[in-house]
Design an enzyme around this catalytic site. Structure first.
Site, PDB file in Angstrom:
ATOM      1  N   HIS A 210      40.006  36.399  38.873  1.00 56.25           N
ATOM      2  CA  HIS A 210      39.718  35.486  39.987  1.00 56.25           C
ATOM      3  C   HIS A 210      39.909  36.094  41.368  1.00 56.25           C
ATOM      4  CE1 HIS A 210      44.075  35.216  40.072  1.00 56.25           C
ATOM      5  NE2 HIS A 210      43.978  34.653  41.260  1.00 56.25           N
TER       6      HIS A 210
HETATM    7  C1  UD1 Z   1      44.737  31.140  45.271  1.00 52.71           C
HETATM    8  C2  UD1 Z   1      45.720  32.176  45.870  1.00 52.71           C
HETATM    9  C3  UD1 Z   1      45.881  33.336  44.905  1.00 52.71           C
HETATM   10  C4  UD1 Z   1      46.263  32.858  43.523  1.00 52.71           C
HETATM   11  C5  UD1 Z   1      45.235  31.834  43.047  1.00 52.71           C
HETATM   12  C6  UD1 Z   1      45.572  31.295  41.683  1.00 52.71           C
HETATM   13  C7  UD1 Z   1      45.735  32.423  48.318  1.00 52.71           C
HETATM   14  C8  UD1 Z   1      45.290  33.262  49.440  1.00 52.71           C
HETATM   15  N1  UD1 Z   1      45.200  32.711  47.119  1.00 52.71           N
HETATM   16  O1  UD1 Z   1      43.474  31.775  45.166  1.00 52.71           O
HETATM   17  O2  UD1 Z   1      46.889  34.194  45.392  1.00 52.71           O
HETATM   18  O3  UD1 Z   1      46.319  33.952  42.657  1.00 52.71           O
HETATM   19  O4  UD1 Z   1      45.210  30.758  43.987  1.00 52.71           O
HETATM   20  O5  UD1 Z   1      44.617  30.411  41.230  1.00 52.71           O
HETATM   21  O6  UD1 Z   1      46.528  31.534  48.513  1.00 52.71           O
HETATM   22  N2  UD1 Z   1      38.965  25.405  43.736  1.00 52.71           N
HETATM   23  C9  UD1 Z   1      38.656  24.327  42.950  1.00 52.71           C
HETATM   24  N3  UD1 Z   1      39.660  23.482  42.586  1.00 52.71           N
HETATM   25  C10 UD1 Z   1      40.956  23.685  42.938  1.00 52.71           C
HETATM   26  C11 UD1 Z   1      41.255  24.784  43.756  1.00 52.71           C
HETATM   27  C12 UD1 Z   1      40.254  25.641  44.134  1.00 52.71           C
HETATM   28  O7  UD1 Z   1      37.502  24.099  42.598  1.00 52.71           O
HETATM   29  O8  UD1 Z   1      41.832  22.880  42.548  1.00 52.71           O
HETATM   30  C13 UD1 Z   1      37.877  26.323  44.115  1.00 52.71           C
HETATM   31  C14 UD1 Z   1      37.328  26.019  45.480  1.00 52.71           C
HETATM   32  O9  UD1 Z   1      35.978  26.267  45.432  1.00 52.71           O
HETATM   33  C15 UD1 Z   1      37.977  27.056  46.361  1.00 52.71           C
HETATM   34  C16 UD1 Z   1      38.128  28.239  45.390  1.00 52.71           C
HETATM   35  O10 UD1 Z   1      38.361  27.646  44.121  1.00 52.71           O
HETATM   36  O11 UD1 Z   1      37.220  27.348  47.466  1.00 52.71           O
HETATM   37  C17 UD1 Z   1      39.281  29.140  45.717  1.00 52.71           C
HETATM   38  O12 UD1 Z   1      40.501  28.419  45.862  1.00 52.71           O
HETATM   39  P1  UD1 Z   1      41.644  28.934  46.866  1.00 52.71           P
HETATM   40  O13 UD1 Z   1      42.893  28.141  46.734  1.00 52.71           O
HETATM   41  O14 UD1 Z   1      41.064  29.090  48.228  1.00 52.71           O
HETATM   42  O15 UD1 Z   1      41.906  30.400  46.375  1.00 52.71           O
HETATM   43  P2  UD1 Z   1      42.151  30.941  44.926  1.00 52.71           P
HETATM   44  O16 UD1 Z   1      41.080  31.912  44.631  1.00 52.71           O
HETATM   45  O17 UD1 Z   1      42.409  29.844  43.944  1.00 52.71           O
END
Ligand code: UD1
Length: 367
Positions: A210
Site C-alpha cells: 500500500h
Molecule cells: C496511512 C498512513 C500509513 C499507514 C497506512 C496503513 C500516513 C501518511 N499514512 O496510509 O503510514 O501505513 O495508513 O493503512 O498517515 N481510504 C479508504 N478508507 C479508509 C481510509 C482510506 O477508502 O478508511 C482510502 C482513501 O481513498 C484514501 C486512501 O485510502 O485517500 C489513502 O488513505 P490515507 O489515510 O491517506 O493513507 P494510507 O495510504 O492509508
C-alpha cells in the site's frame, strides 16, 4: 490523577494503543481517554479493529477523513486543538508515524501538554516517505521516547535527545500480537470466512502492498506486479487489498495472475490467522515486518530501505527492493532460510505497555 489522551487514527495505530489502553484500565491513578482522529473510517479499516482488539469505543471521534496530506493533517490539528482546549489532558500518547501522530503531537506541544511518542526514533533516512517526516517532527518535540529497538536509541542520541528521556520498552504491537495469538489458540479461526481459502491453498504466500511509492505510479506498481505474478506461478498468494491499492490497481489497469487471490482488507485476527502460517510474507508495511519477526515467519520487504533494521539483523526479514529482478532474487534467498535460526529482539515479550505506564507514572507530576 494523570489525565491522558491516547491518540489513534489509522489502521496500524489501533494495534499499538490496544495494550496501552488495556493496562491503563487497571491503574487507578490514570484517567485514559481514546481519541480517534478518523484518518481511517471504513468499517474494515477501523471499527473492525476496535472489535477484534477489544478496544472500547473512542471517547472522542474527530472525523478527519481522507485528503491531501495538508488537508488531512490540518483537519486533525484543528479538531484536536478544539478538543484539548475543552478537555485538557496532562499528557498525550501518540503511536507510530501516521499523519495523526504528527498532527496531534504538534497541537499538544504548542498547548504545553506533554507528548509521549511510542515507537520513537525509527528512521528510514528516506524523506520521500511521508512517515519519515512524521517520525522526525514528532520526535523533535516529544517529551518521552518509548523505543522498540536499539537503532532507535542510536538515532535519538545522534539527534541530541536527552538519554534520560529515552526508554527501551520493547514493542506494544508485539504485546497485542501475543495477546491475540493466545485468544486464537482457543477458537483456531473456526468462524473466519478465509478458513476455506487457507485450507485449499497449501504453501501460500501472504502479500500486503500500500505504500504510495509502490502503488501510486504505474511503472513502480507494474514492476512489482510482474514479480508477484512470477511467484504466483509457483505458489498461491493471498492478498488483502488496501483501499489505496485497490483504487490504483483500477486506475493503472494492473493485472494480477489468477493465483493471486484478492481479498478485502482483513480484520486484525483474520489477517493474523492467514499470515502466521504463510510460507513467506511479502509486504511494504512497517508493522508486518515486525510482527512476522516476532513469530519467526520469513518476510520479504518490498522496499529499498527499512526503518526497522533489527528485523533484518535477527534474520527474519529480507529487503527485497522494488525491482522485478531484486524481488525474485530475494524470494529465492528467503526460501532457503531456516526460521529456527531467527532470533527475537530483546523485550518483545508482551510487557511493553506495562513498562510504558511504569515510566509515565514515575515521571509525571500529578495530584
Ligand atoms: C496511512 C498512513 C500509513 C499507514 C497506512 C496503513 C500516513 C501518511 N499514512 O496510509 O503510514 O501505513 O495508513 O493503512 O498517515 N481510504 C479508504 N478508507 C479508509 C481510509 C482510506 O477508502 O478508511 C482510502 C482513501 O481513498 C484514501 C486512501 O485510502 O485517500 C489513502 O488513505 P490515507 O489515510 O491517506 O493513507 P494510507 O495510504 O492509508
Amino acid at each position: 490523577m494523570l489525565k491522558v489522551f491516547v491518540v489513534a487514527g489509522a489502521r496500524p495505530n489501533f494495534m499499538k494503543i490496544a495494550p496501552i489502553v488495556r493496562v491503563a484500565r487497571n491503574l487507578n491513578k490514570v484517567s485514559c481517554k481514546i481519541v480517534h482522529t478518523g484518518q481511517h473510517y471504513d468499517y474494515d479499516m477501523s471499527q473492525s479493529f476496535f472489535e477484534d482488539l477489544e478496544l472500547p469505543e473512542p471517547d472522542y471521534y474527530l472525523n478527519a477523513g481522507s485528503g491531501t496530506h495538508a488537508q488531512q493533517t490540518a483537519r486533525i490539528m484543528m479538531s484536536f486543538e478544539d478538543l484539548c482546549l475543552q478537555d485538557r489532558p496532562s499528557l498525550i500518547i501518540v503511536v507510530g508515524d501516521v499523519n495523526s501522530t504528527l498532527a496531534c503531537a504538534v497541537v499538544a506541544k504548542k498547548l504545553l501538554i506533554d507528548v509521549a511518542h511510542v515507537e520513537a526514533g525509527l528512521r528510514s533516512f528516506d524523506l520521500a516517505m511521508p512517515e519519515e517526516i512524521n517520525r522526525m517532527v514528532t520526535d523533535a518535540i516529544s517529551d518521552y521516547f518509548f523505543v522498540t529497538e536499539k537503532s532507535a536509541v542510536k538515532n535519538l542520541i545522534r539527534e541530541g535527545k536527552n538519554k534520560t528521556r529515552i526508554h527501551y520498552v520493547g514493542h506494544v504491537m508485539i504485546d497485542n500480537l501475543l495477546y491475540q495469538l493466545k485468544r486464537m489458540q482457543v477458537d483456531n479461526g473456526s468462524d473466519y470466512s478465509s478458513k476455506e481459502i487457507k485450507r485449499s491453498n497449501p504453501g501460500y504466500a501472504f502479500l500486503t502492498l500500500h505504500r504510495p511509492a509502490n502503488v501510486d505510479k504505474r511503472d513502480s506498481f507494474q514492476e512489482i506486479a510482474e514479480a508477484i505474478n512470477v511467484i504466483a506461478g509457483e505458489r498461491p498468494i493471498l492478498f488483502p487489498v488496501h483501499p489505496r491499492t485497490r483504487n490504483k490497481m483500477a486506475e493503472h489497469e494492473i493485472s494480477l495472475a489468477k493465483t493471486v487471490i484478492q481479498l478485502p482488507p482483513l480484520s486484525f485476527r483474520e489477517s493474523l490467522y492467514l499470515w502466521k502460517d504463510a510460507t513467506v510474507v511479502m509486504t511494504d508495511s512497517g508493522g508486518l515486518q515486525e510482527e512476522s519477526t516476532a513469530l519467526r515467519v520469513p518476510c520479504m520487504t518490498l522496499r529499498e530501505n527499512t526503518e526497522r533494521p533489527i528485523t533484518v539483523e535477527v534474520g527474519s526479514n529480507t529487503l527485497a527492493g522494488t525491482k522485478k529482478e531484486s524481488i525474485l532474487a530475494a524470494y529465492k534467498r528467503v526460501l532457503l532460510r531456516n526460521p529456527k535460526t531467527f532470533r527475537i529482539p530483546p523485550k518483545w515479550d508482551g510487557k511493553s505497555a506495562e513498562r510504558i505506564w511504569s515510566v509515565l507514572l514515575q515521571g509525571a507530576e500529578y495530584s
